[in-house]
Every structure is written in C-alpha cells, then in structure tokens.
Scaffold this motif. Sequence first.
Motif, mmCIF file in Angstrom:
data_model
loop_
_atom_site.group_PDB
_atom_site.id
_atom_site.type_symbol
_atom_site.label_atom_id
_atom_site.label_comp_id
_atom_site.label_asym_id
_atom_site.label_seq_id
_atom_site.Cartn_x
_atom_site.Cartn_y
_atom_site.Cartn_z
ATOM 1 N N LEU A 73 15.847 -8.054 67.673
ATOM 2 C CA LEU A 73 16.117 -9.443 67.289
ATOM 3 C C LEU A 73 16.107 -9.565 65.770
ATOM 4 O O LEU A 73 15.102 -9.288 65.122
ATOM 5 C CB LEU A 73 15.074 -10.386 67.896
ATOM 6 C CG LEU A 73 15.184 -11.860 67.480
ATOM 7 C CD1 LEU A 73 16.516 -12.454 67.932
ATOM 8 C CD2 LEU A 73 14.017 -12.667 68.038
ATOM 9 N N PHE A 74 17.253 -9.978 65.225
ATOM 10 C CA PHE A 74 17.393 -10.152 63.786
ATOM 11 C C PHE A 74 17.837 -11.589 63.508
ATOM 12 O O PHE A 74 18.663 -12.141 64.240
ATOM 13 C CB PHE A 74 18.433 -9.182 63.219
ATOM 14 C CG PHE A 74 18.059 -7.732 63.364
ATOM 15 C CD1 PHE A 74 17.567 -7.013 62.286
ATOM 16 C CD2 PHE A 74 18.187 -7.080 64.584
ATOM 17 C CE1 PHE A 74 17.213 -5.683 62.420
ATOM 18 C CE2 PHE A 74 17.839 -5.750 64.736
ATOM 19 C CZ PHE A 74 17.347 -5.046 63.646
ATOM 20 N N VAL A 75 17.290 -12.172 62.454
ATOM 21 C CA VAL A 75 17.680 -13.527 62.065
ATOM 22 C C VAL A 75 18.172 -13.509 60.623
ATOM 23 O O VAL A 75 17.978 -12.528 59.896
ATOM 24 C CB VAL A 75 16.510 -14.520 62.215
ATOM 25 C CG1 VAL A 75 16.100 -14.652 63.664
ATOM 26 C CG2 VAL A 75 15.320 -14.107 61.350
ATOM 27 N N THR A 76 18.813 -14.597 60.230
ATOM 28 C CA THR A 76 19.350 -14.709 58.870
ATOM 29 C C THR A 76 18.772 -15.963 58.222
ATOM 30 O O THR A 76 19.359 -17.050 58.329
ATOM 31 C CB THR A 76 20.887 -14.793 58.900
ATOM 32 O OG1 THR A 76 21.280 -15.851 59.792
ATOM 33 C CG2 THR A 76 21.493 -13.492 59.391
ATOM 34 N N PRO A 77 17.633 -15.850 57.544
ATOM 35 C CA PRO A 77 16.986 -17.026 56.945
ATOM 36 C C PRO A 77 17.883 -17.809 55.992
ATOM 37 O O PRO A 77 17.771 -19.033 55.897
ATOM 38 C CB PRO A 77 15.789 -16.420 56.200
ATOM 39 C CG PRO A 77 15.499 -15.138 56.916
ATOM 40 C CD PRO A 77 16.837 -14.620 57.348
ATOM 41 N N ALA A 78 18.777 -17.130 55.301
ATOM 42 C CA ALA A 78 19.641 -17.812 54.334
ATOM 43 C C ALA A 78 20.611 -18.783 55.008
ATOM 44 O O ALA A 78 21.174 -19.660 54.346
ATOM 45 C CB ALA A 78 20.422 -16.787 53.513
ATOM 46 N N PHE A 79 20.804 -18.630 56.321
ATOM 47 C CA PHE A 79 21.748 -19.492 57.037
ATOM 48 C C PHE A 79 21.034 -20.435 58.002
ATOM 49 O O PHE A 79 21.623 -20.894 58.980
ATOM 50 C CB PHE A 79 22.764 -18.635 57.796
ATOM 51 C CG PHE A 79 23.586 -17.756 56.903
ATOM 52 C CD1 PHE A 79 24.650 -18.267 56.187
ATOM 53 C CD2 PHE A 79 23.263 -16.419 56.747
ATOM 54 C CE1 PHE A 79 25.393 -17.462 55.343
ATOM 55 C CE2 PHE A 79 23.995 -15.601 55.907
ATOM 56 C CZ PHE A 79 25.064 -16.124 55.201
ATOM 57 N N ALA A 80 19.781 -20.729 57.703
ATOM 58 C CA ALA A 80 19.012 -21.627 58.569
ATOM 59 C C ALA A 80 19.645 -23.017 58.640
ATOM 60 O O ALA A 80 19.494 -23.729 59.634
ATOM 61 C CB ALA A 80 17.574 -21.733 58.065
#
Length: 335
Positions: A166-173
Amino acid sequence: MSGCPAAAALAACRQAWEQVLAKAKRAVVFVDAACAESLHWAGGGAGRLLEAGALNVKEFSSFEAGAAEQPKAVFVVSSLLKGRAVDIIRDIVSLSRFQYCVVFTAVSHAVHLLAHGAPGGAEPEGGSQAVFEQFEEKLCQWMGNMNYTAEVRHAPLLLAPISPHLFVTPAFASLFPMTPQDLARINSSRPEKKKFGSLNDLDFSSLPPELQLQIRTLVSGLNSLFECLNVREECFAIGTLSKIIAGDLANYSQAKNRRKTAQNRASVIFIDRTLDLTGAVGHHGDSLAEKIFSVLPRLPGHTNDVMVNMVELTALQTKDETCNIIAPGCLAQPK
C-alpha cells in the motif's frame, strides 16, 4: 510480472531518498510536509537525515533559516519550483549565510517546462534542463555570490509506503474528482457555444492550468515508478477525472518511450472516489485500521498517520493536558 512488484516499488521509494541522503552531510535540511511524510513512511524520518550527517532538519518555512556557521543547505520540496515554494526558498536563503545550496524537487523537469509554457512540457534536445539551471542562478544571486555552488535536481519522492502493498501520495491529498460546481466554474469562462454539457465532456486541455499541472505531476510520478518496475501498463478508468489522468498517462511522451522497451506488464485502475463516497467516508468499524483512524487524532502535518499517547505506557502520570514531555507515537514508528 516477474519478481515482486511490491518489493521493487518499496526499493524505488528508498532509492529516491538515497539521492537526498547523499547530499545531507554537514547540511541544514529543509523539508516540506508532503516529503516529510514520505520519508516518515519510507523509514527513519528525520532521524535518517541526521544519521546521514545533517546538522539539523527544519520545516520548509519562511520563518526558518540557517545559523551563521552553517554554510550548506538542502531543500526537499514536493511542489514545482514556482510561486510560494520559490518565495520560501528565497526567504530562507536571504536570512542565512549559505554558500552551497541543493534543491530537490519531486516534480520532474518536463512538468516544470509545462508550467513555464513549453508546449506539452517537451524536453529540449541535448538533455538541457533549462528551468533547473535558471533556478541555480537565482540561488547564487540570493546567496550573494555567483561563485557559490547551487544544484537543482529532480527526485521521485511522491510515494509514501504505508505497507509493502500500500502506497500513498501525500502531495496529492487535496486532489479530488470534479463536481458539477467545478463544471460550472469551467463553463463560466467559455463562450456560450463552447460550454460543456457534462463532466464527461471535459478533457485535459479544458481543465484549469493549476489542475493540469497537478495531474501532469502525478502522471510524471507514476511514470517514474513504472520505469523502476520496468513495466508496460494497461490502464482502466472509472470516473471523469480518472479517465483524464489515464489518458494523460497514455499520451505522456516519456511513458510512450518507456513502454517500447519495458519487459513486464501490469494493469492500473484509476477510480474517482466520488463514485463511492458513502463507503469511503463511512465508519463501520469493520477493521482495526478503520477504528484507529476514526478514534485517534491526526499526527500534525500528516494525512495518513495518527498520534498515539505514549504517556499511558510510562510511569509519568499527569492531568495537565498541555504536558508534552513524551513525544506521541505513530503507526509508522519502528517496532
């Protein structure tokens, strides 16, 4: 796909940070919130920078600066080197006595070209990175001596590995699917005969410039990941914004070049969460993770972690709610 894609993706995240760590020795490091969250989950957080030799790790803010005896600075930002990010870097450099500045941006040079008006963000022949080179000159000007050293580099730091799969992209919250209100705003600036009838009629070129850049930054980041995985992707999309993102990835020139030589194959599914908004915001308590995120407060500056009160695990007992001697724990904290 051969091998373990999750392990390869995790290795790619950590490898991206190796570039930053290599420049951190004897430097003051300024990190914005999204990149800090990425490093937080990639393992080690600020401690990893200090272990690499950084003198200090500070917030990316105009209210911060380096000390007189600290001549080297490293900036790590998730955004374009334009607008507010540039203002903050200028403020920090102007308030300090740096002689050597290194700037890492998670946004590729191709997206910077698009932001500066280049058609399609096409890279110039010869591999020149004109936007980065111009910013290096600005850094020297702000440091007060054109003979000082400045470097601007791209590092794919957008992904934060929550778990091996599971990977997320904090910059695109803040990136959210478009609504009818967005359609009305887009139509308000168009002639009557060229107004769009529905969200499904929108394409990449019809979107506001800020949203175009945000989408292209995401596409560029995904392309960097797929390059590391040596993947030729097949995209599926559900929802208006997802279709636009998938289409932009399909037409992205660097992605086209990658797909010609990629050895592995993968399917990528883009989904507008507004199509499942009721389920996405529901708190049914079906899993332990859902209970944790619904009960515990968010870790300041983070979008994907929570604060755990560690005082309860110590002999320190106090009724003073403002007492914060013990730092809070979090889900990403090493075991």
